[in-house]
Design a protein around this motif. Sequence first.
Motif, PDB file in Angstrom:
ATOM      1  N   GLU A 172       0.883  -1.175   0.000  1.00 58.53           N
ATOM      2  CA  GLU A 172       0.000   0.000   0.000  1.00 58.53           C
ATOM      3  C   GLU A 172       0.915   1.218   0.000  1.00 58.53           C
ATOM      4  O   GLU A 172       2.043   1.156   0.489  1.00 58.53           O
ATOM      5  CB  GLU A 172      -0.919   0.026   1.239  1.00 58.53           C
ATOM      6  N   ARG A 204       0.878  -6.846  -4.635  1.00 56.58           N
ATOM      7  CA  ARG A 204       0.350  -7.871  -3.721  1.00 56.58           C
ATOM      8  C   ARG A 204       0.386  -9.220  -4.430  1.00 56.58           C
ATOM      9  O   ARG A 204      -0.112  -9.340  -5.563  1.00 56.58           O
ATOM     10  CB  ARG A 204      -1.101  -7.555  -3.317  1.00 56.58           C
ATOM     11  N   GLU A 206      -1.390 -11.712  -4.785  1.00 50.31           N
ATOM     12  CA  GLU A 206      -2.750 -12.195  -4.602  1.00 50.31           C
ATOM     13  C   GLU A 206      -2.838 -13.695  -4.896  1.00 50.31           C
ATOM     14  O   GLU A 206      -2.258 -14.174  -5.874  1.00 50.31           O
ATOM     15  CB  GLU A 206      -3.711 -11.454  -5.550  1.00 50.31           C
ATOM     16  N   MET A 216      -5.049  -7.365  -9.512  1.00 50.93           N
ATOM     17  CA  MET A 216      -3.760  -7.629 -10.147  1.00 50.93           C
ATOM     18  C   MET A 216      -2.705  -7.824  -9.071  1.00 50.93           C
ATOM     19  O   MET A 216      -2.934  -7.547  -7.895  1.00 50.93           O
ATOM     20  CB  MET A 216      -3.374  -6.424 -11.006  1.00 50.93           C
ATOM     21  N   GLN A 221      -2.229   2.696  -6.704  1.00 59.08           N
ATOM     22  CA  GLN A 221      -3.197   3.232  -5.744  1.00 59.08           C
ATOM     23  C   GLN A 221      -3.190   4.759  -5.781  1.00 59.08           C
ATOM     24  O   GLN A 221      -2.178   5.378  -6.127  1.00 59.08           O
ATOM     25  CB  GLN A 221      -2.846   2.773  -4.331  1.00 59.08           C
ATOM     26  N   GLU A 223      -4.024   7.276  -2.875  1.00 58.88           N
ATOM     27  CA  GLU A 223      -4.405   7.278  -1.460  1.00 58.88           C
ATOM     28  C   GLU A 223      -4.193   8.654  -0.841  1.00 58.88           C
ATOM     29  O   GLU A 223      -3.267   9.385  -1.196  1.00 58.88           O
ATOM     30  CB  GLU A 223      -3.576   6.254  -0.683  1.00 58.88           C
ATOM     31  N   GLU A 289     -15.629  -3.999  -4.300  1.00 59.30           N
ATOM     32  CA  GLU A 289     -14.990  -2.778  -3.799  1.00 59.30           C
ATOM     33  C   GLU A 289     -14.292  -2.004  -4.909  1.00 59.30           C
ATOM     34  O   GLU A 289     -13.523  -2.563  -5.684  1.00 59.30           O
ATOM     35  CB  GLU A 289     -13.962  -3.179  -2.734  1.00 59.30           C
ATOM     36  N   LEU A 290     -14.573  -0.700  -4.915  1.00 59.05           N
ATOM     37  CA  LEU A 290     -13.907   0.202  -5.839  1.00 59.05           C
ATOM     38  C   LEU A 290     -12.901   1.049  -5.063  1.00 59.05           C
ATOM     39  O   LEU A 290     -11.781   1.294  -5.512  1.00 59.05           O
ATOM     40  CB  LEU A 290     -14.990   1.087  -6.478  1.00 59.05           C
ATOM     41  N   GLU A 329      -8.482   7.664   6.025  1.00 55.84           N
ATOM     42  CA  GLU A 329      -7.821   7.355   4.755  1.00 55.84           C
ATOM     43  C   GLU A 329      -8.859   7.150   3.663  1.00 55.84           C
ATOM     44  O   GLU A 329      -9.861   6.466   3.879  1.00 55.84           O
ATOM     45  CB  GLU A 329      -7.015   6.070   4.936  1.00 55.84           C
ATOM     46  N   SER A 331      -8.777   5.387   0.038  1.00 56.12           N
ATOM     47  CA  SER A 331      -7.848   4.523  -0.687  1.00 56.12           C
ATOM     48  C   SER A 331      -8.509   3.945  -1.931  1.00 56.12           C
ATOM     49  O   SER A 331      -9.396   3.095  -1.846  1.00 56.12           O
ATOM     50  CB  SER A 331      -7.389   3.394   0.238  1.00 56.12           C
ATOM     51  N   GLY A 333      -8.044   2.459  -6.072  1.00 49.30           N
ATOM     52  CA  GLY A 333      -7.140   1.853  -7.048  1.00 49.30           C
ATOM     53  C   GLY A 333      -7.262   2.629  -8.349  1.00 49.30           C
ATOM     54  O   GLY A 333      -8.371   2.829  -8.847  1.00 49.30           O
TER      55      GLY A 333
HETATM   56  N1  GAP Z   1      -4.167   1.598   2.366  1.00 46.88           N
HETATM   57  C1  GAP Z   1      -5.367   0.850   2.482  1.00 46.88           C
HETATM   58  C2  GAP Z   1      -5.520  -0.160   1.448  1.00 46.88           C
HETATM   59  O1  GAP Z   1      -4.580  -0.473   0.728  1.00 46.88           O
HETATM   60  P1  GAP Z   1      -7.223  -1.827   0.375  1.00 46.88           P
HETATM   61  O2  GAP Z   1      -8.718  -1.906   0.547  1.00 46.88           O
HETATM   62  O3  GAP Z   1      -6.412  -3.027   0.599  1.00 46.88           O
HETATM   63  O4  GAP Z   1      -6.777  -0.652   1.341  1.00 46.88           O
HETATM   64  C3  GAP Z   1      -7.411  -0.034  -1.487  1.00 46.88           C
HETATM   65  O5  GAP Z   1      -6.919  -1.285  -1.074  1.00 46.88           O
HETATM   66  C4  GAP Z   1      -7.797  -0.036  -2.943  1.00 46.88           C
HETATM   67  O6  GAP Z   1      -6.689  -0.462  -3.744  1.00 46.88           O
HETATM   68  C5  GAP Z   1      -8.938  -0.998  -3.292  1.00 46.88           C
HETATM   69  O7  GAP Z   1     -10.194  -0.403  -3.062  1.00 46.88           O
HETATM   70  C6  GAP Z   1      -8.700  -1.218  -4.775  1.00 46.88           C
HETATM   71  O8  GAP Z   1      -9.252  -0.160  -5.543  1.00 46.88           O
HETATM   72  C7  GAP Z   1      -7.177  -1.161  -4.880  1.00 46.88           C
HETATM   73  N2  GAP Z   1      -6.621  -2.524  -4.885  1.00 46.88           N
HETATM   74  C8  GAP Z   1      -6.328  -3.280  -3.820  1.00 46.88           C
HETATM   75  N3  GAP Z   1      -5.822  -4.465  -4.199  1.00 46.88           N
HETATM   76  C9  GAP Z   1      -5.800  -4.461  -5.551  1.00 46.88           C
HETATM   77  C10 GAP Z   1      -5.372  -5.377  -6.546  1.00 46.88           C
HETATM   78  N4  GAP Z   1      -4.856  -6.572  -6.219  1.00 46.88           N
HETATM   79  N5  GAP Z   1      -5.500  -5.028  -7.852  1.00 46.88           N
HETATM   80  C11 GAP Z   1      -6.005  -3.825  -8.193  1.00 46.88           C
HETATM   81  N6  GAP Z   1      -6.417  -2.916  -7.295  1.00 46.88           N
HETATM   82  C12 GAP Z   1      -6.311  -3.208  -5.993  1.00 46.88           C
END
Ligand code: GAP
Length: 466
Positions: A172, A204, A206, A216, A221, A223, A289-290, A329, A331, A333
Amino acid sequence: MTDPADAVRPTVAALETIVSLAKRRGFVFPSSEIYGGINAVWDYGPLGVELKNNVKRAWWRAMVQERDDIVGLDAGILMAPQVWVTSGHVGSFADPLVECLACHQRFRLDELPGAENLTQTELADPTIVERLGLRHAEDGGVLTPPRRFNLMFKTFMGPLEDEAAVVYLRPETAQGIYVNFRNVRETSRKKVPFGIAQVGKAFRNEISPGNFVFRMREFEQMEMQYFVRPVEGARLAFEEWLPRRRAWYEQYGVAAERLRFREHAPDELAHYAKKAVDIEYRFPFGWKELEGVHNRGDFDLSRHAAATGENLEYFDPATEEHFIPWVVETSAGADRAAFTFLLDAYREEEVRGERRVVLAFHPELAPYKVAVLPLLKKRPEIVELCHRLVDDLRRDTMAVYDDTASIGKLYRRQDEIGTPWCVTIDVDSLEDGAATVRDRDTMTQERLPIEGIRRAILDRLAAARG
Ligand code: GAP
């Protein structure tokens, strides 16, 4: 009772419609495609990079440029590894992973049929798979009990590849803001409440990425951390930022009915959060989640202060109090936002018996704002006039010249990539110095003097910006 949100339809029924348009028109390509691709990484083509840059610019405009109380930052992707221990990511940033003993495929437990609605406590229960009788849907294989799989990518810094050289790719961007909190506050002289905004890559590992650019392993991000007085300050800031962030998507064209809020259950909260509400969008694969708005309390600053021995308190001269600010915060993407704008702009219409595909982007987000097209490319005087106009437009905005098809096809092509205005220069233009300006959405055409076209386009862009 049925939830009215269940009745909301996505703009496209099949995700494949958008994936193929994105590939065909140069928005998004699978990464390293000529090597067979690499899972969960996507590359932005000529139009995609414009769209995503426009999304990031629109966000920066709303979050930094137009605000007196928020400043920007661009911190490194690599940080002192201890940051991630302090932030709790080394210990807690993990998903429940199960493995099929027959085919050895791995899955995120909470994404398996029958496990979607489990609480975090249930997902961590080692007996849960057996108790629910969960099996791999495809081959019926037995699944292992869940284990916590940390999502952070590791690499090595310097020439030695040993434990002491391990660094993480940030999962993040927020931590870059916390560790710079004092530097930024002192140099910007901002008083609480104030915010620090940052756009940048995050990584990440994932377990089950997918749905195109939705999830992905490498993504961006946008933020913002808003530093406020403890408790009540955070409550008020949360109430302000949540609707404001939703309104930003609507301002740039996302239909209100395809957005909703969803609050996290207490046992679903991330390790740093006291309260979290997702802004969700109705994707073709469901409500997801957006963006997240989080009350992180003083979790991060307090822990960084304790770990480093640095004083990260704020002194409020009005009340003569010292305190560690709390953080609200926002946050988002950047990829998920660009994907949402792309999906929500998609229209299929029938015009005079023909199918028309349009990306009805907000003009600020459209990759090209204007296309200049010759009606007859065999007439050099027409082509020259076109080039002069497109060069003039390019001084201020993204403009494109195209003569590779008949005018009808050129219009369709620009519709499909979301160009708000097309200017056509024809034989009459040579006589009357005027050209036809066609509007993407209404398809109406009007004749304007060529010398006034740049101003007209810029005025329309400014009007759309509001
Ligand atoms: N700092 C807090 C944080 O990172 P999160 O809900 O884990 O919170 C925030 O992530 C945003 O980042 C998500 O709402 C999404 O839009 C984006 N995001 C998180 N993981 C993602 C991924 N693997 N691929 C694309 N976008 C991602």
